[in-house]
Design a protein around this motif. Structure first.
Motif, short mmCIF file in Angstrom:
data_model
loop_
_atom_site.label_atom_id
_atom_site.label_comp_id
_atom_site.label_asym_id
_atom_site.label_seq_id
_atom_site.Cartn_x
_atom_site.Cartn_y
_atom_site.Cartn_z
N VAL A 1 45.48 45.03 33.32
CA VAL A 1 44.60 45.79 32.43
C VAL A 1 43.16 45.43 32.74
CG1 VAL A 1 43.97 46.27 30.04
CG2 VAL A 1 46.35 45.76 30.59
N LEU A 2 42.31 46.45 32.95
CA LEU A 2 40.88 46.24 33.12
C LEU A 2 40.16 46.99 32.01
CD1 LEU A 2 40.20 46.84 36.93
CD2 LEU A 2 40.59 44.68 35.76
N HIS A 3 39.17 46.34 31.44
CA HIS A 3 38.27 46.99 30.48
C HIS A 3 36.92 47.08 31.17
CE1 HIS A 3 40.83 46.60 26.82
NE2 HIS A 3 41.41 45.70 27.60
N TYR A 4 36.35 48.29 31.21
CA TYR A 4 35.05 48.48 31.84
C TYR A 4 34.09 49.04 30.81
CZ TYR A 4 31.36 50.37 34.82
OH TYR A 4 30.15 50.65 35.39
N ASN A 5 32.93 48.44 30.67
CA ASN A 5 31.89 48.91 29.78
C ASN A 5 30.81 49.54 30.64
OD1 ASN A 5 29.56 49.13 28.16
ND2 ASN A 5 30.34 47.54 26.78
N ALA A 6 30.72 50.87 30.59
CA ALA A 6 29.75 51.59 31.42
C ALA A 6 28.31 51.32 30.98
CB ALA A 6 30.03 53.08 31.39
N HIS A 7 28.10 50.96 29.72
CA HIS A 7 26.75 50.69 29.23
C HIS A 7 26.22 49.35 29.73
CE1 HIS A 7 26.96 54.27 26.87
NE2 HIS A 7 27.92 53.81 26.11
N THR A 8 27.09 48.35 29.83
CA THR A 8 26.65 47.03 30.28
C THR A 8 27.04 46.76 31.73
OG1 THR A 8 28.68 45.93 29.55
CG2 THR A 8 26.86 46.08 27.96
N GLY A 9 27.99 47.55 32.27
CA GLY A 9 28.46 47.34 33.64
C GLY A 9 29.39 46.16 33.79
N THR A 10 29.97 45.68 32.70
CA THR A 10 30.84 44.49 32.77
C THR A 10 32.31 44.87 32.72
OG1 THR A 10 30.70 44.18 30.38
CG2 THR A 10 29.14 42.94 31.74
N PHE A 11 33.12 43.98 33.28
CA PHE A 11 34.57 44.11 33.29
C PHE A 11 35.20 42.97 32.50
CE2 PHE A 11 35.31 47.39 36.36
CZ PHE A 11 34.25 47.34 37.23
N GLU A 12 36.35 43.23 31.94
CA GLU A 12 37.25 42.20 31.45
C GLU A 12 38.60 42.53 32.06
OE1 GLU A 12 37.54 41.56 27.28
OE2 GLU A 12 35.38 41.47 27.01
N ALA A 13 39.27 41.54 32.61
CA ALA A 13 40.57 41.75 33.24
C ALA A 13 41.61 40.94 32.51
CB ALA A 13 40.52 41.34 34.71
N ALA A 14 42.79 41.51 32.33
CA ALA A 14 43.88 40.82 31.66
C ALA A 14 45.17 41.05 32.46
CB ALA A 14 44.06 41.34 30.24
N SER A 15 46.05 40.07 32.36
CA SER A 15 47.30 40.17 33.09
C SER A 15 48.44 39.72 32.19
CB SER A 15 47.23 39.31 34.35
OG SER A 15 48.23 39.68 35.25
N ASN A 16 49.58 40.35 32.34
CA ASN A 16 50.77 39.99 31.56
C ASN A 16 51.49 38.80 32.17
OD1 ASN A 16 50.61 42.18 29.73
ND2 ASN A 16 51.48 43.54 31.28
N GLY A 17 52.04 37.94 31.33
CA GLY A 17 52.90 36.86 31.80
C GLY A 17 52.29 36.03 32.90
N SER A 18 53.03 35.90 34.01
CA SER A 18 52.61 35.02 35.09
C SER A 18 51.76 35.71 36.15
CB SER A 18 53.85 34.40 35.76
OG SER A 18 54.63 35.43 36.34
N ALA A 19 51.54 37.01 36.03
CA ALA A 19 50.70 37.71 37.00
C ALA A 19 49.27 37.20 36.90
CB ALA A 19 50.74 39.22 36.74
N LEU A 20 48.58 37.16 38.02
CA LEU A 20 47.22 36.64 38.07
C LEU A 20 46.19 37.75 38.12
CD1 LEU A 20 47.64 33.77 40.69
CD2 LEU A 20 47.50 33.56 38.20
N ILE A 21 45.00 37.45 37.64
CA ILE A 21 43.83 38.30 37.81
C ILE A 21 43.25 37.95 39.18
CG2 ILE A 21 41.54 38.87 36.91
CD1 ILE A 21 43.91 39.33 34.93
N HIS A 22 42.75 38.94 39.89
CA HIS A 22 42.11 38.68 41.18
C HIS A 22 40.67 39.17 41.11
CE1 HIS A 22 45.99 37.69 42.90
NE2 HIS A 22 46.45 38.79 42.34
N VAL A 23 39.74 38.27 41.41
CA VAL A 23 38.31 38.59 41.40
C VAL A 23 37.73 38.20 42.75
CG1 VAL A 23 36.10 38.22 40.26
CG2 VAL A 23 38.21 38.13 38.92
N THR A 24 36.95 39.09 43.34
CA THR A 24 36.27 38.83 44.60
C THR A 24 34.77 38.94 44.38
OG1 THR A 24 38.12 39.82 45.82
CG2 THR A 24 36.04 39.56 47.01
N PHE A 25 34.06 37.93 44.82
CA PHE A 25 32.60 37.93 44.75
C PHE A 25 32.05 38.06 46.16
CE2 PHE A 25 34.11 35.60 41.08
CZ PHE A 25 33.35 36.15 40.05
N SER A 26 30.97 38.80 46.31
CA SER A 26 30.34 38.97 47.62
C SER A 26 29.66 37.68 48.04
CB SER A 26 29.31 40.08 47.57
OG SER A 26 29.93 41.29 47.27
N PRO A 27 29.67 37.37 49.33
CA PRO A 27 28.93 36.19 49.80
C PRO A 27 27.43 36.47 49.77
CG PRO A 27 29.80 37.39 51.66
CD PRO A 27 30.34 38.07 50.42
#
Length: 175
Positions: free
Chosen positions: A139-165
């Motif tokens: 599940v991803l929540h995106y706020n178009a006004h602030t440009g922020t995300f919140e990510a959620a995962s069920n059970g043992s599944a992981l969230i994956h986030v990539t940041f640019s170098p």
């Protein structure tokens, strides 16, 4: 970046992570009419109504573009589009921000509230910023006004986030 742990009622063991971008969704998008195209339409376009669009669904408002195979569209008391729920293998949303950088996202279901600027993407959700950052989860929540995300995962599944170098031209030498 701010990391938060939260519980979202229907989710078990939810991890949330907020990713702050450099800009928000293009503010001028909210001042132009929303348009919807597809293969089949049913419903009402009057105040406080619901309609459905099926087939090759494409909904646009300025630089905002939402696509899928089915859309439930809701209007407010002024007959303006207030909410869109898009489903299908091709459920996709993209939008430019005020710096003309693109955000794209895909999921099995996209529930976008036009009035609040909040989108909930569920089912193999993945979003990317043109700046190179990306986030994926159940599940991803995106706020178009602030440009922020919140990510959620069920059970043992992981969230994956990539940041640019950091760009090579601004890196300091380790010598």
């Amino acid at each position: 970046m701010r990391t938060t742990l939260s519980c979202l009622g229907i989710l078990m063991a939810v991890g949330c992570i907020c990713v702050s971008p450099l800009a928000t969704a293009k503010s001028s998008d909210r001042t132009v009419p929303a348009k919807a195209d597809g293969n089949k339409f049913s419903g009402d376009i009057g105040p406080d109504s619901k309609s459905q669009l099926d087939g090759s669904v494409v909904i646009t408002q300025g630089t905002l573009k939402v696509t899928g195979t089915h859309a439930d569209m809701y209007t407010n008391q002024d007959s303006a589009l207030s909410r869109v729920v898009v489903t299908g293998e091709n459920a996709h949303v993209e939008q430019l921000d005020d710096a003309n950088l693109r955000m794209t996202a895909d999921a099995q279901k996209i529930d976008y509230n036009v009035e609040t600027g909040l989108a909930v993407l569920t089912g193999s959700a993945h979003a990317e910023k043109q700046t190179g950052g990306a986030v994926s989860g159940d599940v991803l929540h995106y706020n178009a006004h602030t440009g922020t995300f919140e990510a959620a995962s069920n059970g043992s599944a992981l969230i994956h986030v990539t940041f640019s170098p950091k760009p090579a031209s601004t890196r300091t030498s380790d010598k």
